[in-house]
Design an enzyme around this catalytic site. Structure first.
Site, mmCIF file in Angstrom:
data_model
loop_
_atom_site.group_PDB
_atom_site.id
_atom_site.type_symbol
_atom_site.label_atom_id
_atom_site.label_comp_id
_atom_site.label_asym_id
_atom_site.label_seq_id
_atom_site.Cartn_x
_atom_site.Cartn_y
_atom_site.Cartn_z
ATOM 1 C CD GLU A 1 -2.676 5.192 3.884
ATOM 2 O OE1 GLU A 1 -2.813 4.014 4.298
ATOM 3 O OE2 GLU A 1 -3.672 5.622 3.106
ATOM 4 C CG HIS B 1 -2.046 0.966 0.979
ATOM 5 N ND1 HIS B 1 -1.803 2.357 1.533
ATOM 6 C CD2 HIS B 1 -3.357 0.786 0.922
ATOM 7 C CE1 HIS B 1 -3.051 2.962 0.986
ATOM 8 N NE2 HIS B 1 -4.013 1.985 1.045
ATOM 9 C CD GLU C 1 -5.582 1.791 -2.898
ATOM 10 O OE1 GLU C 1 -6.655 1.918 -2.383
ATOM 11 O OE2 GLU C 1 -4.686 1.681 -2.239
HETATM 12 P P1 13P Z 1 -9.759 6.198 0.588
HETATM 13 O O1 13P Z 1 -11.096 5.333 -0.129
HETATM 14 O O2 13P Z 1 -10.186 6.341 1.763
HETATM 15 O O3 13P Z 1 -9.411 7.246 -0.514
HETATM 16 O O4 13P Z 1 -8.761 4.985 0.568
HETATM 17 C C1 13P Z 1 -8.109 4.421 -0.541
HETATM 18 C C2 13P Z 1 -7.316 3.466 -0.153
HETATM 19 O O5 13P Z 1 -5.991 3.733 0.470
HETATM 20 C C3 13P Z 1 -7.701 1.975 0.220
HETATM 21 O O6 13P Z 1 -6.554 1.105 0.333
#
Ligand code: 13P
Length: 231
Positions: free
Chosen positions: A88, A86, A155
């Site tokens: 993050e 991810h 993403e």
């Molecule tokens: P949001 O739907 O809050 O934009 O987050 C997406 C995400 O990072 C899912 O892994």
């Protein structure tokens, strides 16, 4: 094909009580509930229809790795899907090599790896050729993979948690490109909600959604699930 909705709760909610309530509200077939690690065992017992997912994993099975979590432990807890790479987590220092090792470890343990890729805003601003180059680099280790135990989540970083979802046409275009590299399902993630879910889910290239913020609201997630069933 049935569309899948993956609820990535990230580091929410803080209490187990709230987590149980949310899991009950989101316990649908073709949903994957991905709670924080401490709640996995409890949520597994709550779910009757949805599958269980984890937000990260380590690439070794066992040993002196303080703070890490083994894919075998997750499998034994009833985890079926593992989100890997991810943005993050990449921001915290995960490299493509670490991510590739995690994907292999997750699949070897018998789980499905949900590998996240996506470009930052600076790349998107340069146009789709640059986006393809960026994502191609993130996927180069997986070229020609066709594992039934791998899903790619597209993403775009600029779309995550910003309320600025990608244009569904652009997302489908990137999904097609990803599928020209790895022959596995592609889901989209980034500011999805019950208002825009349908525009992504009707695309044949998009196998489902990886939902962040909207998955913290049971009613909202239910609406998205209803759309996923209908398209
Ligand atoms: P949001 O739907 O809050 O934009 O987050 C997406 C995400 O990072 C899912 O892994």
């Amino acid at each position: 094909m049935k569309k899948i909705l993956i609820a990535n709760w990230k580091m929410n909610p803080v209490s187990e009580k709230e987590a149980i309530k949310l899991a009950r509200a989101e316990d649908f077939r073709n949903a994957v509930i991905v709670p924080p690690f401490p709640f996995l065992g409890t949520i597994k017992k709550v779910l009757k229809n949805a599958s269980l997912g984890a937000q990260n994993v380590f690439y070794e099975e066992r040993g002196a790795y303080t703070g890490e979590i083994s894919p075998v432990m997750l499998k034994k807890l009833g985890v079926k899907y593992i989100i890997i790479g991810h943005s993050e987590r990449r921001a915290l220092g995960e490299s493509d090599i670490m991510i590739a090792r995690k994907v292999n470890a997750a699949i070897s343990a018998g789980c499905v790896a949900v590998l996240c890729v996506g470009e930052p805003l600076s790349v998107r601003k340069k146009g789709s050729a640059e986006v393809k180059k960026y994502i191609g680099r993130q996927l180069r280790i997986f070229k020609n993979s066709k594992s039934k135990d791998l899903i790619i989540a597209y993403e775009p970083i600029w779309a995550i948690g910003t309320g600025k979802n990608a244009n569904p046409e652009d997302a489908a275009y990137v999904a097609r490109y990803i599928r020209s590299i790895v022959r596995v399902p592609v889901v989209y993630g980034g500011s999805t909600n019950s208002k825009n879910a349908e525009y992504f889910l009707i695309k044949k290239e998009i196998a489902g959604l990886l939902v962040g913020g909207a998955s913290l609201n049971g009613k909202e997630f239910r609406k998205m699930m209803e759309i996923a069933k209908r398209v």
